[in-house]
Scaffold this motif. Structure first.
Motif, PDB file in Angstrom:
ATOM      1  N   TYR A  35       0.824  -1.211   0.000  1.00 19.75           N
ATOM      2  CA  TYR A  35       0.000   0.000   0.000  1.00 19.75           C
ATOM      3  C   TYR A  35       0.862   1.267   0.000  1.00 19.75           C
ATOM      4  N   SER A  36       0.417   2.264  -0.740  1.00 18.69           N
ATOM      5  CA  SER A  36       1.101   3.564  -0.739  1.00 18.69           C
ATOM      6  C   SER A  36       0.779   4.340   0.532  1.00 18.69           C
ATOM      7  N   LEU A  37      -0.383   4.038   1.109  1.00 18.71           N
ATOM      8  CA  LEU A  37      -0.801   4.745   2.319  1.00 18.71           C
ATOM      9  C   LEU A  37      -0.397   3.916   3.522  1.00 18.71           C
ATOM     10  N   VAL A  49       2.724  13.648   4.112  1.00 22.11           N
ATOM     11  CA  VAL A  49       1.515  14.005   3.362  1.00 22.11           C
ATOM     12  C   VAL A  49       0.370  13.158   3.906  1.00 22.11           C
ATOM     13  N   ARG A  50      -0.495  13.806   4.677  1.00 24.64           N
ATOM     14  CA  ARG A  50      -1.590  13.082   5.344  1.00 24.64           C
ATOM     15  C   ARG A  50      -2.916  13.286   4.633  1.00 24.64           C
ATOM     16  N   LEU A  51      -3.764  12.255   4.671  1.00 20.92           N
ATOM     17  CA  LEU A  51      -5.130  12.403   4.173  1.00 20.92           C
ATOM     18  C   LEU A  51      -5.902  13.274   5.156  1.00 20.92           C
ATOM     19  N   SER A  52      -6.865  14.042   4.626  1.00 20.66           N
ATOM     20  CA  SER A  52      -7.614  14.886   5.552  1.00 20.66           C
ATOM     21  C   SER A  52      -8.607  14.049   6.357  1.00 20.66           C
ATOM     22  N   MET A  53      -9.117  12.973   5.744  1.00 13.01           N
ATOM     23  CA  MET A  53     -10.062  12.118   6.468  1.00 13.01           C
ATOM     24  C   MET A  53      -9.710  10.654   6.263  1.00 13.01           C
ATOM     25  N   PRO A  54      -8.625  10.199   6.908  1.00 14.59           N
ATOM     26  CA  PRO A  54      -8.249   8.786   6.697  1.00 14.59           C
ATOM     27  C   PRO A  54      -9.289   7.849   7.305  1.00 14.59           C
ATOM     28  N   MET A  55      -9.357   6.626   6.768  1.00 12.76           N
ATOM     29  CA  MET A  55     -10.291   5.660   7.351  1.00 12.76           C
ATOM     30  C   MET A  55      -9.671   5.056   8.613  1.00 12.76           C
ATOM     31  N   HIS A 114      -3.575   3.616   7.458  1.00 10.93           N
ATOM     32  CA  HIS A 114      -3.440   4.054   6.066  1.00 10.93           C
ATOM     33  C   HIS A 114      -3.767   5.541   5.971  1.00 10.93           C
ATOM     34  N   LEU A 146       1.082   9.223   3.123  1.00 10.91           N
ATOM     35  CA  LEU A 146       1.761   8.688   1.940  1.00 10.91           C
ATOM     36  C   LEU A 146       3.193   8.282   2.256  1.00 10.91           C
ATOM     37  N   ARG A 147       3.635   7.224   1.628  1.00 10.55           N
ATOM     38  CA  ARG A 147       4.939   6.668   1.967  1.00 10.55           C
ATOM     39  C   ARG A 147       6.085   7.471   1.356  1.00 10.55           C
ATOM     40  N   TYR A 167      -9.202  12.728   0.153  1.00 10.58           N
ATOM     41  CA  TYR A 167      -8.671  14.068  -0.078  1.00 10.58           C
ATOM     42  C   TYR A 167      -7.489  14.334   0.849  1.00 10.58           C
ATOM     43  N   ILE A 168      -6.542  15.144   0.344  1.00 12.10           N
ATOM     44  CA  ILE A 168      -5.406  15.589   1.154  1.00 12.10           C
ATOM     45  C   ILE A 168      -5.646  17.043   1.553  1.00 12.10           C
ATOM     46  N   ARG A 203     -12.160   5.635  -1.016  1.00 11.96           N
ATOM     47  CA  ARG A 203     -12.387   5.614   0.420  1.00 11.96           C
ATOM     48  C   ARG A 203     -13.300   4.440   0.776  1.00 11.96           C
ATOM     49  N   GLN A 229      -6.952   0.573  -2.145  1.00 14.34           N
ATOM     50  CA  GLN A 229      -6.007   0.809  -3.239  1.00 14.34           C
ATOM     51  C   GLN A 229      -6.182  -0.327  -4.247  1.00 14.34           C
TER      52      GLN A 229
END
Ligand SMILES: [Zn+2]
Lengths: 808, 344
Positions: A520-522, A544-550, A554, A557-558, B160-161, B199, B209
Motif C-alpha cells: 500500500y502507498s498509504l 503528506v496526510r489524508l484529511s479524512m483517513p479511514m 493508512h 503517503l509513503r 482528499y489531502i 475511500r 487501493q
C-alpha cells in the motif's frame, strides 16, 4: 429501485415475456436489472378462512382452539398467535399445503386437541419481516372484510408477484418512479403508457381559505402547492396498496402515510402530509433556516440547522427540512382529521446540502436530489388528494394554495441522422430514427435528415446531441452495431524507454531471486518516517496526510516502500515462511512544503528486503543466511547491467545497523542506501536478520547507459597479478581500490578484492586485503616488464597514501 | 644393422603392449625414441656404414621409429579411454535424486496482468502513459465533466489531502493530461495503467487501493462501432477466441453514450451459473464515447474530433480468470499466493 411487475402492469402491457426475459431486455436497453425476486412461490393450499369461534385450549394457556370456515367446510385448528379472535378473516394453510422453507402442513394433535391446518402470519407465508406492516410482526395476518372466504390468498397478498431490482445509474433518476419505468418499458416493448385516472370530487370550501403559501426562498423552492383534505379517517390502507408498498420495500404505516409513499413511488414526486391542526397556522412559510435553529425530525432526532438549509415553517418555527424529512410536531397519527398535503419542487443542490450535513437520506431526498419532473409536481398532489378521498374518506377542498415560478419548459435537441450514423458507425434510416423517437415518447419535427426532438421533462438527463445519440443507440440496440477498427492514420504503439527499463529492472530482480510485492502507498504516519533514504530525508519532506483517513494505519503517503515491505516479511514469517526476498518498484511521495498545497513530487524507487536463508533445503549444499554482501551483490549486478558504477560509504541511519549500512552514490550523486536493519527494528517487526536497500529509480533511468558501445573482444592474453596489502583496520577496500586505479596506468583492466584477513600473524588493529589485478591490452601482447612497472607504482602509492605494506 | 633395428622394434612393441599406464608408455618412449635411445644411437653410428647402405638403413631406422611412435600413440589412446571409463564408472550417480533448486523470483500477478493488457493494446497502436497518483481536483474530476456539485461524485468517495488535492480515484486524469499535452490538434491513442484509491473499507471485494487500466482514442471520425471492434479484439485475445462480448448502455460522467462490456461466462458457456449470477455474462469493463465537455476542456473541438475511452480493473479480471476469492490477496503479498502466479 424495486419494481413490482404486478404494479407495473397497471401502467403498461408487459406482454408474455417471462420476468427473466423482460429483465434481460431492460438490462440490454440501459437499466441494469441486478436481481429478480419471486415474492413467494409456495403458497398453494393456503386460503382465506373465517374464524367462526375461538376459545381457550383446555390443556394450554397460550393456545386457542378455533373453528375456521374455509369455504366448503369448517375446520378445528389450534392456534398460538395472541391476536387471533372470533370474526377475523385469516390465512389458513390446509393440510397438505407446503409453506416456504419446505414446511409441510399435516393433520396433528396439539396437547391432546386435534388441529387440521395452520393459521399463518405473513412471515410464515414467505414475506420478509422488514416489509411487514407495523404491529403485525408477531401475529397472524388479518384480512380486511371484503376478501372472499375459501379463495386462495395468492391474489390478495400479491404472492405471485415478481420484483425486479434495478441498479440505477445516476443519470436515470426518471426510473425512480413506476411511471418512469413504465415509459422505459413501453419504449422497449413498443407499448403505450396508461396514466392513472385522477377523479377529484372537491368540496365548496377552498384550500386557500385554510392556508396561505409564502415562499421567501424562491430560487430554492420555485413551486409549493398546499392541498387541504378534511374529515379524514386514519386507518390501514387498502390491502393492494400495502402489498405494492411492501413489494417496493416500504413498510405500510397508515392510509395517509401510505398514500404519500404510494404516489412518491408512482410519480417519483415526494409529498408530505402535515396534521393541519398540529401545524397550527394558516400560513406555510418557506425560507432558509437561521443559524442554530432546531427541529425535531420524524426519526426523533434534534437537528441543528443553518442558513444553508431550506425549511418549511408555519410562520414561526420549522415543521420540516424541505425535501428531506418532516418534523415530529406536525406528524400525522391516529387522531389526525385534517391534512395539509405538500407537493413541491425543491432545488436539488439545496436538498443535497441538507442530506450531506445531516447524514439523512430518505426516499424523498433521493428524488429531490436528482431533480423531480416539474410537469408532474401538481398532478402528483392531485393524485394523492384523490386517493385520500377514496381510501381515507377525506373531503378535498377546492383548488390548491400555491406559489409558482417553476420553469416547466421542454428542452429541444437538434440533430441530423447523418451525424448519428457518423458517430455510431451505422446506417440507420431517417424513418427508423423517427420510429425510435416515437417509442421513447419524444415528440419531434422532421425535415428529411434534420430532426428537432422535444424532450419530456421527466428526462432531464438529455440536454445535447450526445445524449440523444445514446437514446437512439440504446433503442436501436448496442448489439446491432458493427465491429469496426479505427480508420485514422495508424501509428506504432509502444513503451517509452523508461517503461522498458522498468520491465528490464523487474526481470533482473526476479532473475536475481526476488519476488515482486505490491504494498500500500498509504501507511501510518509513524511508518512513513521509517527507513527514509538519506538523500530523501535531507530535504526534510513533510508527511503528506489524508484529511479524512479511514484509519491511522493508512493515513499518510509513503516515502519508502520498505516499512510496508517489512510488514509483509513479518506477515509471511509469522506463517512459517522465513526465507524471503521481496522487491517493489513504485512511487513514493516527497513534499518539500511546510503545509502541503501542491502535488508532492512522485519518485519511482526500487526497494528490496531479504531475510532468512538464501539457499534453503538445497540438497548437498551449504545453507547460507542472507548477508550484507549478498544484497550488495544484487545491487551490483543491477548496476553492472545498467552500465553505471556505484560507490558505497558507511552511513548512520535511524533504524539501520550502524556498522552495516552504506549510502550509495553514482558519480557522487547519492541515490540510496543498503544495509542491515537495526536489531531493534528487526524486533519491532518480529524479524530475524534482515537486509534492505532503497534506491532512486528515476535517477538511474537518467544516467544508465542505454546504448552499450561495442567493445572489442580481446585477442591477446591478459596477465593476472595478485597483491596482498596489510593496512589499518580503518582503511576501506574502496580507499585502496581508488588508489590502485589512480596509479596502475591504462593497462589495468580490473581490480577486485578476493580475500580479507584479520587475526594470527597480523598485528592488532591491522587487516590484510588481497586484490587481483587484471592487465590487458586489446591490441597486443603485454610484456612482463610493463606489468611489473604498474605493480611497482601501485605498491608505492598504497604505501604512501595508506601506509600499506605487502603481506609476506 | 638391419637385424638390430628389427629386434629393437620387436622389443619396443612388446613393451608397449605390456604397458599399463601412461607413465609406462612414457618410459618406453624415452628409452626407445629419446635422444640417448638405441635408435638414435643406430643413426649416429651410420657414419661407419658404406655409403650405399646408409640411405637404406636410415630409411629403416626412421620407419622403425615411426612404427614405435604410432604404437605408443595407439596404446596411449587405449589406456586413456580405459582410465576415462574407470573414472566414469566411479562418477555415476543416482539421477533420480532431487535437483538443486535454482533460486528465481517472479512478478506480482497484477504486473503480469497489466503487462499482458499493455502488450495487446501496444499491438493495436496504443502508447502507454503514466501520471501522478496524487491528483488535483481539476484533473481527477472537473476536467472529466464532474464539476464540484455533480451528483455522480457520490459514486467515488475519495481520499482528499487538501480541498484541491486527492489520491486519484481513477487513471482517467492521465487521459486529460495527455490530451492537454497534445494541444487539441493531434490524435491520442493511449492506455494508462496505474494505482488508484477509493475511500472504501477493505474487505473481500473492496480495497482502498487497486489498479486500473484505462484507454483513450481520440481522432477525427472515431465511431462507436470502433470502440466495439477494438474491445472485441482485446477480449478475444485476452480471454480466448471463443468468448462473446456484449455491450450494454450505462452511465459515466466522462462518456456519452456510455457502455458496459460483458463477456460470455466461460464456466457455463453462457448457460448461467453461480459465477455469472445466472446471467451467462460477466461484466469486464466500462467505457463509451468521450463526452464532448471532456474534449472541449482538453482543447479538442467536439465538432471535429470524437473518441472513445474505456477502463478496467486488473484485480477483478484476475479474480475472474483465476477464481481468486478475496481482493485482499493482492496486497497481503503472501509468498504462497504470489508464487502460484510465477508459472509460465
Ligand atoms: Zn456462468
Amino acid at each position: 429501485m424495486l419494481v413490482s411487475l404486478n404494479w407495473l402492469e397497471q401502467y403498461v402491457n408487459l406482454g408474455n415475456d417471462t420476468p427473466e426475459a423482460l429483465a434481460e431486455k431492460i438490462t440490454k436497453t440501459g437499466i441494469e436489472v441486478d436481481a429478480i425476486h419471486h415474492v413467494a412461490q409456495k403458497s398453494e393450499g393456503v386460503v382465506v378462512g373465517y374464524v367462526e369461534d375461538c376459545y381457550g385450549h383446555p390443556n394450554a394457556d397460550k393456545l386457542n382452539v378455533c373453528d375456521v370456515n374455509v369455504g366448503e367446510e369448517s375446520l378445528q385448528i389450534v392456534c398460538g398467535a395472541p391476536n387471533v379472535a372470533k370474526g377475523q378473516k385469516v390465512a389458513v394453510a390446509l393440510p397438505g399445503a407446503v409453506l416456504p422453507g419446505n414446511f409441510k402442513i399435516k393433520k396433528t394433535k396439539l396437547r391432546g386437541v386435534e388441529s387440521n391446518g395452520m393459521i399463518c402470519s405473513l412471515n410464515e407465508l414467505g414475506i420478509e419481516e422488514a416489509y411487514l406492516p407495523k404491529g403485525s410482526e408477531d401475529g397472524i395476518f388479518v384480512f380486511p372484510d371484503d376478501v372472499e372466504v375459501g379463495q386462495s390468498i395468492t391474489q390478495y397478498l400479491n404472492l405471485d408477484d415478481v420484483i425486479l431490482e434495478f441498479d440505477l445509474t445516476p443519470n436515470r433518476s426518471d426510473a425512480l418512479s413506476m411511471l418512469g419505468v413504465a415509459y422505459e418499458v413501453a419504449a422497449i416493448l413498443d407499448e403505450e403508457v396508461k396514466l392513472p385516472l385522477i377523479e377529484l370530487d372537491e368540496s365548496n370550501e377552498k384550500a386557500t381559505d385554510y392556508i396561505d403559501v409564502d415562499v421567501q426562498a424562491k430560487e430554492d423552492n420555485p413551486y409549493y402547492g398546499a392541498f387541504m383534505v378534511k374529515n379524514i379517517t386514519v386507518k390501514p390502507s387498502p390491502l393492494w396498496m400495502r402489498n405494492y408498498l411492501m413489494a417496493a420495500g416500504i413498510r405500510p404505516i397508515n392510509n395517509v402515510v401510505d398514500i404519500t409513499n404510494f404516489v412518491l413511488l408512482e410519480y417519483g414526486q415526494p409529498l408530505h402530509a402535515f396534521d393541519y391542526d398540529k401545524f397550527n397556522a394558516k400560513q406555510v412559510l418557506v425560507r432558509r433556516a437561521t443559524k442554530d435553529e432546531t427541529i425535531n425530525t420524524l426519526d426523533d432526532q434534534e437537528r441543528v440547522l443553518n442558513e444553508e438549509h431550506l425549511v418549511i415553517t408555519n410562520g414561526e418555527k420549522p415543521t420540516a427540512i424541505a425535501g428531506v424529512m418532516g418534523g415530529s410536531d406536525s406528524e400525522v397519527d391516529e387522531s389526525t382529521t385534517t391534512v395539509l398535503l405538500e407537493a413541491a419542487y425543491f432545488e436539488p443542490k439545496r436538498v443535497r446540502r441538507a442530506v450531506k450535513d445531516h447524514q439523512l437520506r430518505s426516499e424523498s431526498s433521493a428524488r429531490f436530489e436528482k431533480g423531480v419532473d416539474p410537469n408532474r409536481v401538481k398532478e402528483a398532489g392531485q393524485r394523492a388528494a384523490s386517493l385520500l378521498q377514496t381510501y381515507a374518506n377525506g373531503q378535498v377542498l377546492e383548488g390548491v394554495s400555491e406559489f409558482d415560478q417553476l420553469d416547466r419548459s421542454h428542452k429541444q435537441v437538434e440533430f441530423t441522422s447523418a451525424r448519428v450514423n457518423a458517430r455510431l458507425g451505422t446506417s440507420i434510416s431517417d424513418d427508423q430514427i423517427g420510429i425510435i423517437l416515437d417509442k421513447l415518447g419524444f415528440t419531434y419535427q422532421q425535415d428529411g435528415e434534420n430532426f428537432v426532438a422535444t424532450i419530456p421533462t421527466r428526462r432531464q438527463d438529455i440536454v445535447r446531441f450526445e445524449d440523444m445519440l445514446e437514446e437512439v443507440a440504446r433503442i436501436y440496440g448496442y448489439d446491432q452495431l458493427d465491429y469496426t477498427l479505427p480508420q485514422g492514420a495508424q501509428q506504432a504503439g509502444g513503451l517509452t524507454q523508461k517503461q522498458s527499463l522498468k520491465r528490464y529492472v523487474k526481470s533482473y530482480m526476479e532473475g536475481a531471486g526476488l519476488m515482486e510485492a505490491i504494498t500500500y502507498s498509504l501507511t501510518s504516519e509513524a511508518r512513513s518516517q521509517q527507513l527514509v533514504s538519506p538523500e530523501v530525508a535531507s530535504v526534510h519532506p513533510t508527511p503528506v496526510r489524508l484529511s479524512m483517513p479511514m484509519s491511522e494505519e493508512h493515513s499518510t503517503l509513503r516515502l519508502s516502500a520498505l516499512p510496508e515491505m517489512l510488514a509483509t516479511l513479518s506477515y509471511n514469517s509469522a506463517r512459517k515462511q522465513q526465507d524471503l526476498g521481496f522487491y517493489e518498484l513504485g512511487s513514493v511521495f516527497v513534499s518539500k512544503e511546510l503545509n502541503v498545497t501542491k502535488q508532492p513530487e512522485e519518485q519511482t524507487r526500487l526497494a528490496a528486503a531479504l531475510t532468512g536463508q538464501w539457499l534453503t533445503h538445497a540438497w548437498q549444499q551449504e545453507v547460507k543466511k542472507v548477508d550484507f554482501f549478498l544484497i550488495k551483490g544484487v545491487l551490483e549486478g543491477l548496476f553492472e547491467r545498467l552500465g553505471v558504477k556505484a560507490t558505497y560509504k558507511p552511513v548512520q541511519m535511524d533504524g539501520m545497523h550502524p556498522g552495516r549500512t552504506a549510502q550509495i552514490y553514482i558519480d557522487s550523486v547519492p541515490v540510496g542506501f543498503v544495509g542491515q536493519i537495526h536489531p531493534l527494528t528487526q524486533k519491532a517487526y518480529n524479524l530475524k536478520e534482515t537486509y534492505v536497500f532503497d534506491i532512486d529509480f528515476d535517477h538511474l533511468a537518467t544516467v544508465y547507459d542505454d546504448v552499450p558501445r561495442f567493445e572489442k573482444i580481446a585477442r591477446y592474453p591478459s596477465i593476472s597479478r595478485d597483491v596482498a596489502l596489510v593496512v589499518d583496520e580503518s582503511v576501506t577496500a574502496h580507499d585502496l581500490i581508488e588508489t590502485i586505479e589512480q596509479h596502475a596506468g591504462h593497462l589495468l583492466k580490473s581490480v577486485h578484492v578476493f580475500d580479507q584477513y584479520q587475526g594470527d600473524n597480523l598485528e592488532d588493529g591491522k587487516k590484510s586485503l588481497a586484490f587481483n589485478l587484471l592487465y590487458l591490452d586489446p591490441d597486443r601482447t603485454l610484456t612482463d616488464d610493463e606489468v611489473e612497472a604498474s605493480y611497482q607504482a601501485i605498491t608505492e602509492a598504497v604505501a604512501k597514501e595508506h601506509q600499506a605494506s605487502l603481506r609476506s | 644393422m638391419k637385424e638390430k633395428l628389427e629386434s629393437l622394434k620387436q622389443e619396443a612393441l612388446e613393451q608397449i603392449d605390456q604397458a599399463q599406464t601412461a607413465d609406462d608408455l612414457q618410459s618406453v618412449r624415452v628409452s626407445y625414441l629419446g635422444k640417448k635411445g638405441p635408435i638414435t644411437e643406430v643413426l649416429r653410428g651410420m657414419g661407419k656404414l658404406p655409403a650405399e647402405e646408409r640411405p637404406v638403413v636410415g630409411e629403416l631406422a626412421n620407419k622403425v621409429r615411426q612404427v614405435i611412435a604410432e604404437a605408443i600413440d595407439e596404446k596411449k589412446a587405449i589406456i586413456e579411454e580405459k582410465a576415462i571409463n574407470e573414472q566414469l564408472e566411479k562418477e555415476s550417480i543416482d539421477v533420480t535424486l532431487p535437483a538443486r533448486p535454482v533460486h528465481v523470483g517472479g512478478p506480482h500477478l497484477l504486473t503480469r496482468m497489466i503487462s499482458e493488457i499493455e502488450d495487446l493494446f501496444i499491438g493495436m497502436g496504443f502508447e502507454v502513459r503514466e501520471g501522478p497518483e496524487v491528483e488535483t481536483d481539476y484533473y481527477n474530476f472537473e476536467a472529466l465533466n464532474l464539476p464540484k456539485d455533480h451528483p455522480a461524485r457520490d459514486m467515488q468517495d475519495s481520499f482528499y489531502i487538501t480541498e484541491e488535492l486527492l489520491m486519484r480515484t481513477h487513471t482517467s486524469p492521465v487521459q486529460a493530461r495527455t490530451m492537454n499535452a497534445y494541444k487539441g490538434n493531434k490524435p491520442v491513442k493511449m492506455i494508462c495503467p496505474g494505482k488508484v484509491y477509493r475511500r472504501d473499507t477493505d474487505d473481500a471485494t473492496h480495497s482502498h487501493q487497486f489498479m486500473q487500466v484505462e484507454g483513450l482514442y481520440v481522432d477525427k471520425n472515431v465511431r462507436m462501432s470502433d470502440l466495439k471492434g477494438v474491445l472485441n479484439q482485446f477480449a478475444k485475445q485476452f480471454f480466448g477466441e471463443e468468448r462473446e462480448i456484449r455491450l450494454r448502455p450505462s452511465f459515466f460522467p466522462f462518456t456519452e453514450p456510455s457502455v458496459e462490456m460483458d463477456i460470455s461466462c466461460k464456466v457455463c458457456q453462457g448457460e448461467g451459473c453461480s459465477v455469472c449470477k445466472k446471467t451467462g455474462w460477466i461484466e469486464i469493463l466500462g467505457g463509451g464515447m468521450v463526452h464532448p465537455r471532456v474534449l472541449e476542456m482538453a482543447g479538442y473541438d467536439p465538432e471535429i474530433y470524437s473518441g472513445f475511452a474505456f477502463g478496467m480493473g486488473p484485480e477483478r479480471i484476475a479474480m475472474l480468470k483465476y477464481g481468486i476469492d478475496d481482493i485482499r490477496h493482492f496486497y497481503t503479498n503472501d509468498r504462497r499466493f504470489l508464487k502460484q502466479y510465477h508459472q509460465a
